[in-house]
Design an enzyme around this catalytic site. Sequence first.
Site, PDB file in Angstrom:
ATOM      1  N   HIS A 106     -14.370  21.795  58.748  1.00 17.89           N
ATOM      2  CA  HIS A 106     -14.369  21.695  57.284  1.00 17.89           C
ATOM      3  C   HIS A 106     -15.445  20.776  56.729  1.00 17.89           C
ATOM      4  CE1 HIS A 106     -10.605  23.921  56.384  1.00 17.89           C
ATOM      5  NE2 HIS A 106     -10.408  23.692  57.673  1.00 17.89           N
ATOM      6  N   ASP A 159     -21.002  16.735  51.397  1.00 19.69           N
ATOM      7  CA  ASP A 159     -19.646  17.265  51.373  1.00 19.69           C
ATOM      8  C   ASP A 159     -19.659  18.617  52.051  1.00 19.69           C
ATOM      9  OD1 ASP A 159     -16.952  17.280  50.693  1.00 19.69           O
ATOM     10  OD2 ASP A 159     -17.344  16.684  48.620  1.00 19.69           O
TER      11      ASP A 159
HETATM   12  P1  ADQ Z   1     -11.877  16.625  50.816  1.00 19.33           P
HETATM   13  O1  ADQ Z   1     -12.927  15.676  51.265  1.00 19.33           O
HETATM   14  O2  ADQ Z   1     -10.545  16.040  50.637  1.00 19.33           O
HETATM   15  O3  ADQ Z   1     -11.782  17.883  51.806  1.00 19.33           O
HETATM   16  P2  ADQ Z   1     -12.233  18.470  48.422  1.00 19.33           P
HETATM   17  O4  ADQ Z   1     -12.757  19.734  48.960  1.00 19.33           O
HETATM   18  O5  ADQ Z   1     -12.854  18.103  47.126  1.00 19.33           O
HETATM   19  O6  ADQ Z   1     -12.452  17.226  49.394  1.00 19.33           O
HETATM   20  O7  ADQ Z   1     -10.676  18.623  48.222  1.00 19.33           O
HETATM   21  C1  ADQ Z   1      -9.920  17.634  47.613  1.00 19.33           C
HETATM   22  C2  ADQ Z   1      -8.585  18.196  47.108  1.00 19.33           C
HETATM   23  O8  ADQ Z   1      -7.756  17.085  46.754  1.00 19.33           O
HETATM   24  C3  ADQ Z   1      -8.749  19.056  45.864  1.00 19.33           C
HETATM   25  O9  ADQ Z   1      -7.972  20.209  45.986  1.00 19.33           O
HETATM   26  C4  ADQ Z   1      -8.252  18.149  44.723  1.00 19.33           C
HETATM   27  O10 ADQ Z   1      -7.572  18.851  43.713  1.00 19.33           O
HETATM   28  C5  ADQ Z   1      -7.313  17.200  45.421  1.00 19.33           C
HETATM   29  N1  ADQ Z   1      -7.373  15.865  44.773  1.00 19.33           N
HETATM   30  C6  ADQ Z   1      -8.431  15.047  44.665  1.00 19.33           C
HETATM   31  N2  ADQ Z   1      -8.125  13.925  43.995  1.00 19.33           N
HETATM   32  C7  ADQ Z   1      -6.827  14.040  43.638  1.00 19.33           C
HETATM   33  C8  ADQ Z   1      -5.890  13.204  42.915  1.00 19.33           C
HETATM   34  N3  ADQ Z   1      -6.224  12.020  42.404  1.00 19.33           N
HETATM   35  N4  ADQ Z   1      -4.644  13.651  42.766  1.00 19.33           N
HETATM   36  C9  ADQ Z   1      -4.275  14.840  43.291  1.00 19.33           C
HETATM   37  N5  ADQ Z   1      -5.094  15.646  43.967  1.00 19.33           N
HETATM   38  C10 ADQ Z   1      -6.345  15.268  44.148  1.00 19.33           C
HETATM   39  C11 ADQ Z   1     -12.408  18.309  53.035  1.00 19.33           C
HETATM   40  C12 ADQ Z   1     -13.929  18.298  53.055  1.00 19.33           C
HETATM   41  C13 ADQ Z   1     -14.470  19.128  51.872  1.00 19.33           C
HETATM   42  C14 ADQ Z   1     -13.918  20.552  51.948  1.00 19.33           C
HETATM   43  C15 ADQ Z   1     -12.396  20.544  52.116  1.00 19.33           C
HETATM   44  C16 ADQ Z   1     -11.863  21.932  52.406  1.00 19.33           C
HETATM   45  O11 ADQ Z   1     -14.423  16.964  52.994  1.00 19.33           O
HETATM   46  O12 ADQ Z   1     -15.886  19.155  51.906  1.00 19.33           O
HETATM   47  O13 ADQ Z   1     -14.236  21.224  50.755  1.00 19.33           O
HETATM   48  O14 ADQ Z   1     -12.010  19.688  53.200  1.00 19.33           O
HETATM   49  O15 ADQ Z   1     -12.437  22.489  53.548  1.00 19.33           O
END
Ligand code: ADQ
Length: 448
Positions: free
Chosen positions: A153, A359
């Site tokens: 990921h 990312d």
């Molecule tokens: P993450 O680094 O966690 O994931 P991201 O893809 O942006 O990053 O996903 C974060 C998730 O957490 C989103 O669905 C968002 O809605 C939720 N979230 C963020 N802040 C929040 C808050 N304060 N309260 C509730 N929910 C919150 C890792 C990789 C990414 C990749 C994903 C999926 O680092 O690059 O996109 O996996 O493969």
Amino acid sequence: MGLIIVANRAPFRLTPEGLVPAVGGLATALLPVLERRHGVWVAAGEWREKGQAATPRESQVRLEQVFLPEKEWQGYYGGFSNRVLWPLCHYFLERVELRRDFYQDYQRANRRFAERVAEVFREGDTVFVQDYHLLLPRLLRERIPAKIGFFFHIPWPSSGVFRILPWGRALVEGVLGADLIGFHTPEYVENFLRTAAHYGYRVEENRVRVGERWVRVEAHPLGIDTGRFGELAQDPHIGLHARALKRLAGAERLILGVDRLDYTKGILERLLAYERLLQSYPQWRGRVAFFQIATPSRTSVHAYRELKRRVDEVVGRIMGSFLREDWVPLRYFYQTYTQEELAAFYRAADVALITPLRDGMNLVAMEYAYTTEDGVLVLSNLAGAAEYLKEALLVNPYDLDGMAQALDRALRMPGGERRERLSALKARIEALDVQGWAERFLASLEEG
Ligand code: ADQ
């Protein structure tokens, strides 16, 4: 045929009513597929000191736990995963801690996962490994006759960077135990193929020769649940909440950032870019507000506590320089929200500033673009999502002046251009919908 998913964490939360499915990310992507196939989810993490197997409420899914002793968990997860692989794959080379003891715990933990999966395995099952367990595909191949898929990921770095790891060859050999290897973007696929070639493997197009086998490497971009976010975009209660947030902002325009508090997310640089905007474009003072939401993350790791301290400091400095009796330039929310609450922030914001320094993909960018009615997405060109979301305003997240300039442009963007970009973005996000993601990956795995 049965399906076994292996991940670090289980996609459930423990509540007083029992285990309930978590929302977002991996859980949304994988639980429906697992339900359809009455599958098994194998994980360590939070469940490590609890019972062995569990069946969460209202779910067809069985949960199997890998037991890791505390010290080994710390070395494998807190150490090798968070302080070696994570910084390396996001190009934070000075943060990589090449410690032999971390790697030893990592090997042990991978073996424990392999043994647990082998116990759970039934003839004909497919195994789908998520993240972090790079040695696991090969360990599984030595133990069971399964079809093995592996999805990473986070970014796979360029081979020149990957080679910094003294254990690089063993890790690549480990991954190549899979039949199909998936990444979010063609760039990561390319990087992996070059890394394999560096260690002497024969590479042809998107395949790697391993003994008598060909291992395929493919891009399978993960998206969001557009059905769900489409509903959130229409929900009148969320609309009310969004208007309340806009009133709280007390300014013509609201800018939003949402991230886990992680140094890869570029939160510090983003705050500095906002400060630069207020310095270089003083006409925005009093007319714009910035909300930054940061979710607490990995708080036991020193680097994350240090980052929190520095973010607090910069937040304080910006407030100190710009706060007026009638205007609050910045609000910083260090907490987790429900998906409904996040959607209200998305709908309230005129501009989302999503600028990770690296990312794998970044789902927040998609969630915002899909939920907002006529907002502007400013997105880092170093996020995997930039490969797909071409109609966002793309910025270099290290370039503070460039970001301030893009922000000014986003804040001034005329309605026509905003709507045009947004409808193109929404179409792209629909094409990446999460519902098909796991099925597409598994179909490719099973037909190969
Ligand atoms: P993450 O680094 O966690 O994931 P991201 O893809 O942006 O990053 O996903 C974060 C998730 O957490 C989103 O669905 C968002 O809605 C939720 N979230 C963020 N802040 C929040 C808050 N304060 N309260 C509730 N929910 C919150 C890792 C990789 C990414 C990749 C994903 C999926 O680092 O690059 O996109 O996996 O493969």
